[in-house]
Write a protein that holds these residues in place. Structure first.
Motif, PDB file in Angstrom:
ATOM      1  N   TYR A 110       0.606  -1.329   0.293  1.00 37.40           N
ATOM      2  CA  TYR A 110      -0.237  -0.048   0.034  1.00 37.40           C
ATOM      3  C   TYR A 110       1.178   1.616  -0.371  1.00 37.40           C
ATOM      4  CZ  TYR A 110      -2.597   4.596   1.926  1.00 37.40           C
ATOM      5  OH  TYR A 110      -3.983   5.447   1.862  1.00 37.40           O
ATOM      6  N   SER A 111       1.969   1.450   0.640  1.00 34.23           N
ATOM      7  CA  SER A 111       2.799   2.632   0.938  1.00 34.23           C
ATOM      8  C   SER A 111       3.503   2.955  -0.559  1.00 34.23           C
ATOM      9  CB  SER A 111       3.835   1.958   1.660  1.00 34.23           C
ATOM     10  OG  SER A 111       2.979   2.046   3.286  1.00 34.23           O
ATOM     11  N   ALA A 112       3.752   1.233  -1.395  1.00 37.77           N
ATOM     12  CA  ALA A 112       4.715   2.236  -2.189  1.00 37.77           C
ATOM     13  C   ALA A 112       3.643   2.080  -3.065  1.00 37.77           C
ATOM     14  CB  ALA A 112       4.786   0.631  -2.754  1.00 37.77           C
ATOM     15  N   ASN A 113       2.431   1.915  -3.737  1.00 40.57           N
ATOM     16  CA  ASN A 113       1.527   2.031  -4.256  1.00 40.57           C
ATOM     17  C   ASN A 113       1.062   3.683  -3.930  1.00 40.57           C
ATOM     18  OD1 ASN A 113       0.302   1.237  -7.263  1.00 40.57           O
ATOM     19  ND2 ASN A 113      -1.910   1.529  -4.978  1.00 40.57           N
ATOM     20  N   PRO A 138       0.428   4.818  -9.861  1.00 37.66           N
ATOM     21  CA  PRO A 138      -0.163   3.629  -8.694  1.00 37.66           C
ATOM     22  C   PRO A 138      -0.981   2.770  -9.431  1.00 37.66           C
ATOM     23  CG  PRO A 138      -1.640   6.022  -8.223  1.00 37.66           C
ATOM     24  CD  PRO A 138       0.078   6.235  -9.363  1.00 37.66           C
ATOM     25  N   VAL A 139      -1.497   1.729  -9.291  1.00 38.10           N
ATOM     26  CA  VAL A 139      -1.716   0.856  -9.899  1.00 38.10           C
ATOM     27  C   VAL A 139      -3.700   0.636  -8.942  1.00 38.10           C
ATOM     28  CG1 VAL A 139       0.216  -0.478 -10.633  1.00 38.10           C
ATOM     29  CG2 VAL A 139      -1.693  -0.867  -8.594  1.00 38.10           C
ATOM     30  N   LYS A 147      -6.562   4.323   0.745  1.00 39.72           N
ATOM     31  CA  LYS A 147      -7.481   4.925  -0.344  1.00 39.72           C
ATOM     32  C   LYS A 147      -6.365   3.449  -1.976  1.00 39.72           C
ATOM     33  CE  LYS A 147      -8.277   8.960   1.038  1.00 39.72           C
ATOM     34  NZ  LYS A 147      -7.666  11.049   0.390  1.00 39.72           N
ATOM     35  N   ASN A 148      -7.489   3.815  -2.983  1.00 39.83           N
ATOM     36  CA  ASN A 148      -7.622   2.703  -3.381  1.00 39.83           C
ATOM     37  C   ASN A 148      -6.988   1.251  -3.585  1.00 39.83           C
ATOM     38  OD1 ASN A 148      -7.765   4.807  -5.787  1.00 39.83           O
ATOM     39  ND2 ASN A 148      -5.550   5.578  -5.440  1.00 39.83           N
ATOM     40  N   VAL A 149      -7.617   0.807  -2.432  1.00 42.11           N
ATOM     41  CA  VAL A 149      -7.387  -0.893  -2.318  1.00 42.11           C
ATOM     42  C   VAL A 149      -9.262  -1.636  -2.115  1.00 42.11           C
ATOM     43  CG1 VAL A 149      -6.487  -2.139  -0.647  1.00 42.11           C
ATOM     44  CG2 VAL A 149      -5.403  -0.322  -0.895  1.00 42.11           C
TER      45      VAL A 149
END
Length: 310
Positions: free
Chosen positions: A129-132, A138-139, A165-167
């Motif tokens: 999550y942190s990397a994204n 971002p994916v 977010k975005n997960v």
């Protein structure tokens, strides 16, 4: 959301329960000691007394830690006022161009892991999550087959996941969520290779920490589910001293790095831990890091290549 008072009450209740359990065990031990047929070892008794002492001093330790943090903050404030230290530069906000690509982490292996491995996996998911969140491309990230001990740990130890977010946390399997024709299971045991990432595809990473106990498990799963599989082209660019099996977050980070720079070798060198490289690749990585260091120190020099940010 629970109020602060409710949390404190819950904490106190839990503490009281633990304390009660310890004293109950001690009473049982005393009774056993009186019975020559049920003797408890000295080590076991010592361990229980140590645990009792630890629980009794919990509140004192918490207060001491709070005082220490308060003192440190005050010392820093005074040092800043005297000009002894400077505030760190504010982080520049990353300009993100969201990718259409979907990455799935398959969490259907709960029963195959120990509690320690579950803990390790949830930390790796947090790093994904942190990397994204910090990636320039971002994916769309999905956790499928979400449940069991992974969900329990998120709900008790990593509760901030509700703000991610975005997960998407999906209790359904990946084949229930997506079109099978678009799925590609990433596994080092596949005979196929990913040459370039296709943003129309949905890439699956096996959410498993097992120290290689279960060989070919992700590949066999892809075969049973009748979906495509492929491995990252690690061997075409760098040589490893170990098997091409990486942690979940490392695989994920490689994917988002490639979307940023479209360079497999650079992505592998920046993400894969140095301990996995052989001697030649370690030297290559060190040279790569030296070049990046020069670029940071002398940004005005022309001809310095800008590498993907770590």
């Amino acid at each position: 959301m629970e109020s602060k008072d409710t949390k404190e009450t819950t904490t106190e209740a839990t503490f009281s329960e633990k304390k009660y359990d310890i004293y109950t065990k001690l009473d049982e031990i005393k009774e056993k000691k009186e019975d020559p047929q049920q003797k408890l070892s000295k080590n076991a008794l010592k361990k229980l007394r140590k645990q009792q002492k630890w629980e009794e001093t919990r509140e004192a330790r918490k207060l001491a830690l709070k005082e220490k943090d308060k003192r440190k903050k005050e010392e820093k404030r005074k040092a800043r006022e005297l000009g002894l230290i400077q505030l760190p530069p504010k982080k520049t906000k990353v300009e993100q161009i969201p990718s259409d690509m979907k990455v799935v982490i398959d969490l259907s292996f709960d029963e195959l892991m120990t509690d320690a491995e579950i803990t390790s996996l949830t930390l790796q998911l947090s790093r994904c999550y942190s990397a994204n969140r910090s990636a320039t491309r971002p994916v769309n990230l999905y956790f499928t087959s979400y449940g069991g001990r992974v969900q329990e740990r998120f709900n008790t130890k990593l509760q901030n996941h509700i703000n991610w977010k975005n997960v998407a946390f999906e209790t359904r399997t990946y084949w229930d969520c997506f079109n099978k024709e678009k799925l590609v299971y990433l596994t080092a045991d596949s005979n196929e290779y990913v040459q370039e990432l296709d943003e129309k595809k949905i890439y699956i990473i096996g959410g498993l920490v097992d120290k290689n106990r279960h060989k070919n498990i992700c590949y066999n799963k892809s075969q049973r589910d009748e979906i495509a599989s492929a491995q990252l082209p690690i061997g075409n660019y760098i040589q490893l001293s170990t098997r091409k099996v990486l942690a979940v977050n490392h695989v994920f980070e490689i994917l988002v790095r490639w979307l940023e720079c479209k360079d497999w070798e650079k992505s592998f060198l920046e993400v894969i831990p140095q301990r996995k490289f052989n001697a030649v690749e370690r030297k290559k990585r060190q040279e790569n890091n030296d070049v990046n260091s020069i670029s940071v120190q002398y940004p005005q020099c022309e001809g310095n290549e800008k590498s993907c940010d770590e």
